[in-house]
Design a protein around this motif. Structure first.
Motif, PDB file in Angstrom:
ATOM      1  N   LEU A 144      16.767   2.944  -0.946  1.00  0.00           N
ATOM      2  CA  LEU A 144      17.807   2.290  -0.164  1.00  0.00           C
ATOM      3  C   LEU A 144      17.892   2.971   1.193  1.00  0.00           C
ATOM      4  CD1 LEU A 144      20.577   2.116  -2.928  1.00  0.00           C
ATOM      5  CD2 LEU A 144      18.803   0.431  -2.426  1.00  0.00           C
ATOM      6  N   VAL A 146      20.475   3.888   4.446  1.00  0.00           N
ATOM      7  CA  VAL A 146      21.857   4.002   4.918  1.00  0.00           C
ATOM      8  C   VAL A 146      21.823   4.576   6.324  1.00  0.00           C
ATOM      9  CG1 VAL A 146      24.097   5.103   4.580  1.00  0.00           C
ATOM     10  CG2 VAL A 146      22.803   4.306   2.603  1.00  0.00           C
ATOM     11  N   SER A 148      24.148   5.779   9.649  1.00  0.00           N
ATOM     12  CA  SER A 148      25.490   6.224  10.011  1.00  0.00           C
ATOM     13  C   SER A 148      25.510   6.648  11.471  1.00  0.00           C
ATOM     14  CB  SER A 148      25.920   7.406   9.125  1.00  0.00           C
ATOM     15  OG  SER A 148      27.166   7.925   9.520  1.00  0.00           O
ATOM     16  N   THR A 161      18.377   0.575  14.699  1.00  0.00           N
ATOM     17  CA  THR A 161      18.965   0.114  13.446  1.00  0.00           C
ATOM     18  C   THR A 161      18.140  -1.006  12.831  1.00  0.00           C
ATOM     19  OG1 THR A 161      21.182   0.700  14.235  1.00  0.00           O
ATOM     20  CG2 THR A 161      21.040  -0.844  12.397  1.00  0.00           C
ATOM     21  N   GLN A 165      16.067  -0.828   9.264  1.00  0.00           N
ATOM     22  CA  GLN A 165      16.497  -1.752   8.224  1.00  0.00           C
ATOM     23  C   GLN A 165      15.356  -2.620   7.734  1.00  0.00           C
ATOM     24  OE1 GLN A 165      19.788  -3.828  10.049  1.00  0.00           O
ATOM     25  NE2 GLN A 165      21.318  -2.445   9.201  1.00  0.00           N
ATOM     26  N   ILE A 184      17.471   7.211  -1.893  1.00  0.00           N
ATOM     27  CA  ILE A 184      18.192   6.765  -0.707  1.00  0.00           C
ATOM     28  C   ILE A 184      17.700   7.550   0.503  1.00  0.00           C
ATOM     29  CG2 ILE A 184      20.089   8.374  -1.132  1.00  0.00           C
ATOM     30  CD1 ILE A 184      21.972   6.329   0.119  1.00  0.00           C
ATOM     31  N   LEU A 186      18.774   8.470   4.310  1.00  0.00           N
ATOM     32  CA  LEU A 186      19.967   8.527   5.156  1.00  0.00           C
ATOM     33  C   LEU A 186      19.579   8.948   6.562  1.00  0.00           C
ATOM     34  CD1 LEU A 186      23.058   8.565   5.661  1.00  0.00           C
ATOM     35  CD2 LEU A 186      23.063  10.926   4.827  1.00  0.00           C
ATOM     36  N   ASN A 188      21.532   9.758  10.115  1.00  0.00           N
ATOM     37  CA  ASN A 188      22.828  10.002  10.741  1.00  0.00           C
ATOM     38  C   ASN A 188      22.622  10.350  12.214  1.00  0.00           C
ATOM     39  OD1 ASN A 188      25.746  10.523  10.796  1.00  0.00           O
ATOM     40  ND2 ASN A 188      25.141  12.661  11.042  1.00  0.00           N
TER      41      ASN A 188
END
Length: 329
Positions: A144, A146, A148, A161, A165, A184, A186, A188
């Motif tokens: 996945l 994510v 931020s 982004t 994605q 996942i 991540l 940031n």
């Protein structure tokens, strides 16, 4: 008298048919993104290992054993990418000052260039942990994603982004299986430093209020050693194990809609825990190009007058030109 010829019997061997990965998601109907992870130019051993870590991170929709040769150029990878349905390139390179990571959409771009300020390999992260976790089926499904801190409204962050994605398969929250959500990624973004923290975690669920000793017993089906115990309750409440039950914090627990494994049952609360498996990187977006590693510059961090960044860009471009000249000769 006729002679009988002894013929050696040849056993029939069935051809091995490799199972091809699907190109379209059977649930969402969208095209599944696939990637090539390779390098350009001379690379030290640590960056070669980082390249292998990135390939493992992009599983299962990547070429884990992609063979590279010094004479291969970008056109060679692009010619192979079309028939194989490859949609993205992750390209590592190294200059005298810093390594770089380029994420490109095939066949026409755009291309995002990141400067790698710091990185840690997966093996280094595993050695720093008391109980590293990496089960065999962890990489059977895509991770996945994510993001931020990217919602600032700036155009280059929007492109970043969209790129990240689209580099991983999309999921449908109504039909996705919980057993397939095991990893996942991540990212940031820090507005002050303009740096991106890249992290890779494994996801695990543990039932709330169950000790680690009981959980291991249910999962492994191993008969416990009760010879030195007076009662089975001593096995459950033995000192040093009862304190290992998971936290009961409401913010860290979820109610499962279906059974997941032998210990996480439906309609019960389970704690969600993330364990880093690597690799880890600190990235800085320095350039966005319209095409595949070429074309007009949409965004450039060099416009802020940073001479050091300009020097890094010149070194990277000079090395690429030298490589192309050597390949042509």
């Amino acid at each position: 008298m006729a002679r009988f010829r002894n013929k050696k019997r040849k056993d029939f061997v069935k051809p091995v048919v490799k199972k091809q990965q699907p190109s379209v998601d059977h649930i969402t109907g969208d095209k599944i993104p696939k990637s090539f992870v390779f390098s350009r130019g001379k690379m030290p051993g640590s960056l070669r290992q980082l390249q292998m870590d990135l390939r493992k991170l992009m599983l299962p929709y990547t070429a884990l054993k992609l063979k590279e040769k010094k004479r291969n150029n970008l056109k060679d990878y692009l010619n192979v990418a079309g028939p194989m349905g490859v949609t993205h390139f992750l390209i590592l390179s190294k200059t005298e000052t810093a390594p770089y990571l380029r994420v490109a959409r095939t066949p026409q771009g755009p291309t995002l260039t990141f400067k790698v300020h710091e990185y840690s390999l997966a093996v280094d992260i595993a050695q720093s942990q008391l109980r590293p976790r990496c089960p065999q089926d962890l990489f059977k499904n895509a991770p996945l994603i994510v993001l931020s801190g990217f919602g600032t409204g700036e155009q280059h962050l929007k492109l970043t982004t969209i790129m990240f994605q689209n580099i991983f398969p999309a999921i449908d929250i109504n039909t996705v299986k919980l057993s397939s959500c095991q990893r996942i990624v991540l990212l940031n973004y820090n507005k002050e430093t303009k740096l991106i923290d890249f992290r890779h975690y494994s996801i695990r669920l543990q039932p709330v209020g169950v000790s680690r000793r009981i959980r291991k017993f249910v999962q492994n089906h191993q008969v416990p050693d009760l010879r030195r115990l007076q009662d089975v309750s001593d096995f459950v409440t033995k000192a040093g194990y009862g304190s290992e039950s998971e936290m009961d914090d409401e913010a860290a627990t979820v109610s499962l809609p279906s059974d997941l494994g032998r210990v996480n049952r439906a309609s019960t609360k389970s704690a969600v825990k993330l364990q880093e498996i690597g690799p880890r990187m600190t990235l800085q977006l320095i350039k966005i190009e319209e095409g595949l590693c070429s074309g007009g510059v949409i965004f450039s961090e060099y416009g802020n007058g940073d001479e050091k960044s300009k020097q890094d860009a010149r070194e990277e471009n000079n090395e690429e030109e030298e490589e192309e000249e050597m390949e042509e000769t």
